[in-house]
Design an enzyme around this catalytic site. Sequence first.
Site, short mmCIF file in Angstrom:
data_model
loop_
_atom_site.label_atom_id
_atom_site.label_comp_id
_atom_site.label_asym_id
_atom_site.label_seq_id
_atom_site.Cartn_x
_atom_site.Cartn_y
_atom_site.Cartn_z
N GLU A 178 -6.61 -0.93 -0.85
CA GLU A 178 -6.83 0.75 -0.99
C GLU A 178 -7.99 1.11 -0.20
O GLU A 178 -8.16 2.12 0.26
CB GLU A 178 -6.57 0.87 -2.58
CG GLU A 178 -6.55 2.33 -3.09
CD GLU A 178 -6.61 2.33 -4.41
OE1 GLU A 178 -6.37 3.52 -5.13
OE2 GLU A 178 -6.87 1.52 -5.14
N ARG A 232 -2.10 -17.21 -7.71
CA ARG A 232 -1.26 -17.50 -8.35
C ARG A 232 0.02 -17.89 -7.50
O ARG A 232 1.06 -18.54 -8.37
CB ARG A 232 -0.67 -16.10 -9.20
CG ARG A 232 -1.72 -15.91 -10.30
CD ARG A 232 -1.66 -14.72 -11.32
NE ARG A 232 -1.75 -13.34 -10.27
CZ ARG A 232 -2.75 -12.55 -10.21
NH1 ARG A 232 -3.67 -12.94 -11.04
NH2 ARG A 232 -2.86 -11.58 -9.63
#
Lengths: 183, 186
Positions: free
Chosen positions: B108, B71
């Site tokens: 994560e 993006r």
Amino acid sequence: MSGNKQDEDPRINGIKTKIRVVPDFPKKGIMFQDITTVLLDPKAFKDTIDLFVERYRDKNISVVAGIEARGFIFGPPIALAIGAKFVPLRKPKKLPGETIFEEYELEYGNDRLEMHVGAVEAGDRALVVDDLIATGGTLCAAINLLERVGAEVVECACVIELPELKGRQRLKGKPLCMLVEYR
Amino acid sequence: MATKEEDVQDPRIPKIASSIRVIPDFPKPGIMFQDITTLLLDTEAFKDTIDIFVERYKGKGISVVAGVEARGFIFGPPIALAIGAKFVPMRKPKKLPGKVISEEYSLEYGTDKIEMHVGAVEPGERAIIIDDLIATGGTLAAAIRLLERVGVTIAECACVIELPVLKGREKLGETPLFILVTSDAA
């Protein structure tokens, strides 16, 4: 202006010389057309966009659809300059909302292109943008997606064409505008 | 969605903020995903977004706009074109065809890498790094490290959206962060 190579324009040669060819990427035998070197030259990058904008600004284009990921580099500047929406067409599972998909063939196996439901409306006049057309499979999938929701695909626009792969014939009769051929 | 306090005077910000769609439970339950594709469908909001960044960075000696895949590729190039800078894509592994340098960063669970072409930037250049959103700051911090390793100064990181609760700003060290819209959803 013809619907083909913009070969009269003096800016084209400047763009062509900035494209870097990387041999054997992603695998042996492929001469990869690297446009990142065009992006490093502000004049060449601007000329690339200007050539497309000049062609499309008076054509009432309401949607520029860009194919992930290099279509995201060329599509938005064109969309902004001509006042059109930009719609990203993405690999599976990237778009967060409700999507429709179109499958297309790879050399081995299939892949999918997705678009958000509601991004494009019936009656929208669309351009499809990618850095390069090879076999035309991805562009054909993009045309299908846009037509399924009732848009009219006016043209496909690519910086580079590999004409020997005959992608132009896979565009469902839609015209192709490209700047540079690589044989 | 809240607007940043210091931008409340810029009349363009509320429209930009309201054009962003929030999608619950994407990519997994509990995450409120900030979807900028709806901003891209609003021609005025998209133009205003780019204009705000261009007004901020034009004439400041920025020669490099680095955009994080994918993006960042949407917002970076229009800014680069308007300020006369190069655009440098920073990509996931194995996408760039030429010789690359990479920087690892934590996810994560596990790690990922961000890559840049060797020779795209030169020592002494001044860069801004663009992405649509800053969450934990891991990707942006890796992008900063990658550019600094080759002698580039990062003037600022610029994102459309910040999720301040994830404290991404803290990972950026000395590098300032400029954003248009904050969201409490995280």
